[in-house]
Motif scaffolding. Sequence first.
Motif, PDB file in Angstrom:
ATOM      1  N   ILE A  20       0.833  -1.210   0.000  1.00 21.11           N
ATOM      2  CA  ILE A  20       0.000   0.000   0.000  1.00 21.11           C
ATOM      3  C   ILE A  20       0.864   1.255   0.000  1.00 21.11           C
ATOM      4  CG2 ILE A  20      -1.651   1.325   1.383  1.00 21.11           C
ATOM      5  CD1 ILE A  20      -2.845  -1.475   2.190  1.00 21.11           C
ATOM      6  N   ALA A  21       1.959   1.241   0.776  1.00 22.45           N
ATOM      7  CA  ALA A  21       2.872   2.397   0.807  1.00 22.45           C
ATOM      8  C   ALA A  21       3.511   2.634  -0.561  1.00 22.45           C
ATOM      9  CB  ALA A  21       3.960   2.191   1.868  1.00 22.45           C
ATOM     10  N   ALA A  22       3.628   1.568  -1.347  1.00 23.68           N
ATOM     11  CA  ALA A  22       4.166   1.694  -2.703  1.00 23.68           C
ATOM     12  C   ALA A  22       3.108   2.175  -3.694  1.00 23.68           C
ATOM     13  CB  ALA A  22       4.747   0.357  -3.160  1.00 23.68           C
ATOM     14  N   GLY A  23       1.898   2.423  -3.196  1.00 25.04           N
ATOM     15  CA  GLY A  23       0.829   2.935  -4.039  1.00 25.04           C
ATOM     16  C   GLY A  23       0.125   1.877  -4.856  1.00 25.04           C
ATOM     17  N   ARG A  24       0.201   0.637  -4.427  1.00 25.08           N
ATOM     18  CA  ARG A  24      -0.393  -0.462  -5.182  1.00 25.08           C
ATOM     19  C   ARG A  24      -1.510  -1.120  -4.377  1.00 25.08           C
ATOM     20  NH1 ARG A  24       3.199  -1.629  -9.375  1.00 25.08           N
ATOM     21  NH2 ARG A  24       1.377  -2.628 -10.300  1.00 25.08           N
ATOM     22  N   THR A  25      -2.341  -1.891  -5.055  1.00 24.76           N
ATOM     23  CA  THR A  25      -3.426  -2.604  -4.384  1.00 24.76           C
ATOM     24  C   THR A  25      -3.021  -4.065  -4.177  1.00 24.76           C
ATOM     25  OG1 THR A  25      -4.493  -3.088  -6.494  1.00 24.76           O
ATOM     26  CG2 THR A  25      -5.245  -1.120  -5.308  1.00 24.76           C
ATOM     27  N   ILE A  26      -3.668  -4.682  -3.209  1.00 24.82           N
ATOM     28  CA  ILE A  26      -3.309  -6.035  -2.810  1.00 24.82           C
ATOM     29  C   ILE A  26      -4.262  -7.036  -3.429  1.00 24.82           C
ATOM     30  CG2 ILE A  26      -3.081  -7.567  -0.811  1.00 24.82           C
ATOM     31  CD1 ILE A  26      -2.632  -4.718   0.672  1.00 24.82           C
ATOM     32  N   GLY A  27      -3.693  -8.087  -3.948  1.00 25.49           N
ATOM     33  CA  GLY A  27      -4.479  -9.206  -4.451  1.00 25.49           C
ATOM     34  C   GLY A  27      -4.511 -10.302  -3.400  1.00 25.49           C
ATOM     35  N   ARG A  28      -3.996 -11.423  -3.750  1.00 24.47           N
ATOM     36  CA  ARG A  28      -3.951 -12.591  -2.877  1.00 24.47           C
ATOM     37  C   ARG A  28      -2.752 -12.513  -1.930  1.00 24.47           C
ATOM     38  NH1 ARG A  28      -2.212 -18.342  -5.096  1.00 24.47           N
ATOM     39  NH2 ARG A  28      -2.329 -19.461  -3.148  1.00 24.47           N
ATOM     40  N   VAL A  29      -2.907 -13.063  -0.710  1.00 22.29           N
ATOM     41  CA  VAL A  29      -1.794 -13.177   0.233  1.00 22.29           C
ATOM     42  C   VAL A  29      -1.657 -14.647   0.600  1.00 22.29           C
ATOM     43  CG1 VAL A  29      -0.834 -12.479   2.457  1.00 22.29           C
ATOM     44  CG2 VAL A  29      -2.244 -10.866   1.159  1.00 22.29           C
ATOM     45  N   ALA A  30      -0.483 -15.198   0.342  1.00 21.93           N
ATOM     46  CA  ALA A  30      -0.215 -16.612   0.626  1.00 21.93           C
ATOM     47  C   ALA A  30       0.841 -16.721   1.713  1.00 21.93           C
ATOM     48  CB  ALA A  30       0.263 -17.315  -0.637  1.00 21.93           C
ATOM     49  N   ALA A  31       0.464 -17.305   2.852  1.00 19.63           N
ATOM     50  CA  ALA A  31       1.397 -17.538   3.955  1.00 19.63           C
ATOM     51  C   ALA A  31       1.886 -18.977   3.870  1.00 19.63           C
ATOM     52  CB  ALA A  31       0.723 -17.275   5.289  1.00 19.63           C
ATOM     53  N   ALA A  32       3.205 -19.149   3.833  1.00 25.73           N
ATOM     54  CA  ALA A  32       3.780 -20.473   3.597  1.00 25.73           C
ATOM     55  C   ALA A  32       3.874 -21.327   4.858  1.00 25.73           C
ATOM     56  CB  ALA A  32       5.166 -20.336   2.978  1.00 25.73           C
ATOM     57  N   GLY A  33       3.977 -20.705   6.015  1.00 23.82           N
ATOM     58  CA  GLY A  33       4.174 -21.483   7.234  1.00 23.82           C
ATOM     59  C   GLY A  33       5.646 -21.675   7.563  1.00 23.82           C
ATOM     60  N   GLY A  34       6.454 -20.674   7.230  1.00 19.32           N
ATOM     61  CA  GLY A  34       7.886 -20.720   7.537  1.00 19.32           C
ATOM     62  C   GLY A  34       8.740 -20.642   6.292  1.00 19.32           C
ATOM     63  N   LYS A  35       9.998 -20.233   6.505  1.00 16.89           N
ATOM     64  CA  LYS A  35      10.904 -20.055   5.363  1.00 16.89           C
ATOM     65  C   LYS A  35      11.241 -21.374   4.680  1.00 16.89           C
ATOM     66  CE  LYS A  35      15.083 -20.044   8.194  1.00 16.89           C
ATOM     67  NZ  LYS A  35      16.170 -19.220   8.711  1.00 16.89           N
ATOM     68  N   THR A  36      11.263 -22.472   5.448  1.00 13.22           N
ATOM     69  CA  THR A  36      11.587 -23.755   4.820  1.00 13.22           C
ATOM     70  C   THR A  36      10.486 -24.213   3.870  1.00 13.22           C
ATOM     71  OG1 THR A  36      10.705 -24.970   6.725  1.00 13.22           O
ATOM     72  CG2 THR A  36      13.080 -24.516   6.705  1.00 13.22           C
ATOM     73  N   ARG A  37       9.284 -23.706   4.077  1.00  8.83           N
ATOM     74  CA  ARG A  37       8.186 -24.014   3.149  1.00  8.83           C
ATOM     75  C   ARG A  37       8.077 -22.963   2.047  1.00  8.83           C
ATOM     76  NH1 ARG A  37       3.451 -26.035   7.285  1.00  8.83           N
ATOM     77  NH2 ARG A  37       4.437 -28.015   7.771  1.00  8.83           N
ATOM     78  N   LEU A  38       8.499 -21.734   2.349  1.00 14.66           N
ATOM     79  CA  LEU A  38       8.421 -20.660   1.360  1.00 14.66           C
ATOM     80  C   LEU A  38       9.497 -20.806   0.288  1.00 14.66           C
ATOM     81  CD1 LEU A  38       7.287 -17.921   0.365  1.00 14.66           C
ATOM     82  CD2 LEU A  38       8.909 -16.818   1.932  1.00 14.66           C
ATOM     83  N   ASP A  39      10.723 -21.056   0.695  1.00 16.52           N
ATOM     84  CA  ASP A  39      11.847 -21.056  -0.246  1.00 16.52           C
ATOM     85  C   ASP A  39      11.645 -21.977  -1.446  1.00 16.52           C
ATOM     86  OD1 ASP A  39      12.951 -19.222   1.476  1.00 16.52           O
ATOM     87  OD2 ASP A  39      14.584 -20.515   2.166  1.00 16.52           O
ATOM     88  N   PRO A  40      11.174 -23.218  -1.263  1.00 11.85           N
ATOM     89  CA  PRO A  40      10.984 -24.081  -2.439  1.00 11.85           C
ATOM     90  C   PRO A  40       9.879 -23.590  -3.382  1.00 11.85           C
ATOM     91  CG  PRO A  40      10.995 -25.388  -0.408  1.00 11.85           C
ATOM     92  CD  PRO A  40      10.942 -23.953  -0.011  1.00 11.85           C
ATOM     93  N   LYS A  41       9.003 -22.720  -2.896  1.00 12.93           N
ATOM     94  CA  LYS A  41       7.906 -22.212  -3.727  1.00 12.93           C
ATOM     95  C   LYS A  41       8.291 -20.982  -4.542  1.00 12.93           C
ATOM     96  CE  LYS A  41       4.360 -23.834  -0.535  1.00 12.93           C
ATOM     97  NZ  LYS A  41       3.278 -23.450   0.367  1.00 12.93           N
ATOM     98  N   ILE A  42       9.445 -20.400  -4.273  1.00 13.26           N
ATOM     99  CA  ILE A  42       9.842 -19.168  -4.964  1.00 13.26           C
ATOM    100  C   ILE A  42       9.832 -19.337  -6.483  1.00 13.26           C
ATOM    101  CG2 ILE A  42      11.778 -17.564  -5.313  1.00 13.26           C
ATOM    102  CD1 ILE A  42      12.195 -17.679  -2.242  1.00 13.26           C
ATOM    103  N   PRO A  43      10.372 -20.441  -7.048  1.00  9.54           N
ATOM    104  CA  PRO A  43      10.291 -20.597  -8.514  1.00  9.54           C
ATOM    105  C   PRO A  43       8.849 -20.631  -9.031  1.00  9.54           C
ATOM    106  CG  PRO A  43      11.928 -22.089  -7.604  1.00  9.54           C
ATOM    107  CD  PRO A  43      11.188 -21.495  -6.429  1.00  9.54           C
TER     108      PRO A  43
END
Length: 192
Positions: A20-43
């Motif tokens: 929002i501070a960047a002047g943009r609107t938000i779509g979906r928010v996906a919480a991975a449940g930790g960095k070990t679950r987030l990192d493999p999803k980056i690609p």
Amino acid sequence: MINIAIEGESDREAAKAVVIAAGRTIGRVAAAGGKTRLDPKIPKYNDAAKRANWVVFRDSDGECPVQLRTQLLSTLTSAQSSRFSLRIAHSMTEAWLMADPARFAEFFHVRVGKIPTSVEDLPHAKRTLLDLCVKSPRAIRDGVVTPDGKTGPEYVARINQFASSRWDVSAAATTCPSLRRAIEEIRTLPQA
């Protein structure tokens, strides 16, 4: 519209506030449940960014943010999309929140002079935040931090409440370079 991927629920409102501070609107928010679950999803988020903007927020957790970013981007299975951004909070999202010391102190009822001025130099920003809240009034202290110094039952709710209702992202960005860079890059993502 910006879709967001975060490590965990305590990052949700801070990430939204940055977009929002960047002047943009938000779509979906996906919480991975930790960095070990987030990192493999980056690609996969990079691949999804061929159709829509995606920003992944990741804590550096004491690692060199430049090296960590390079390492994480090296896992992409295709060229980085112009609609994809990986933003590293140095050292943690909690540092970004404490970079607005006046509002942080007021919300958590701590002395503003106790909040470190160089929050990005903190080895473990979450630990510092918890240590600060040990001195908060009981209603806050008991919810945010347990007697043994770990996150309390209301930690996520209180952090998100502060980020969504009191945190001044622009003020925090003046002393927090990784936050300032995140805002600047999100502004440059393609429209629509």
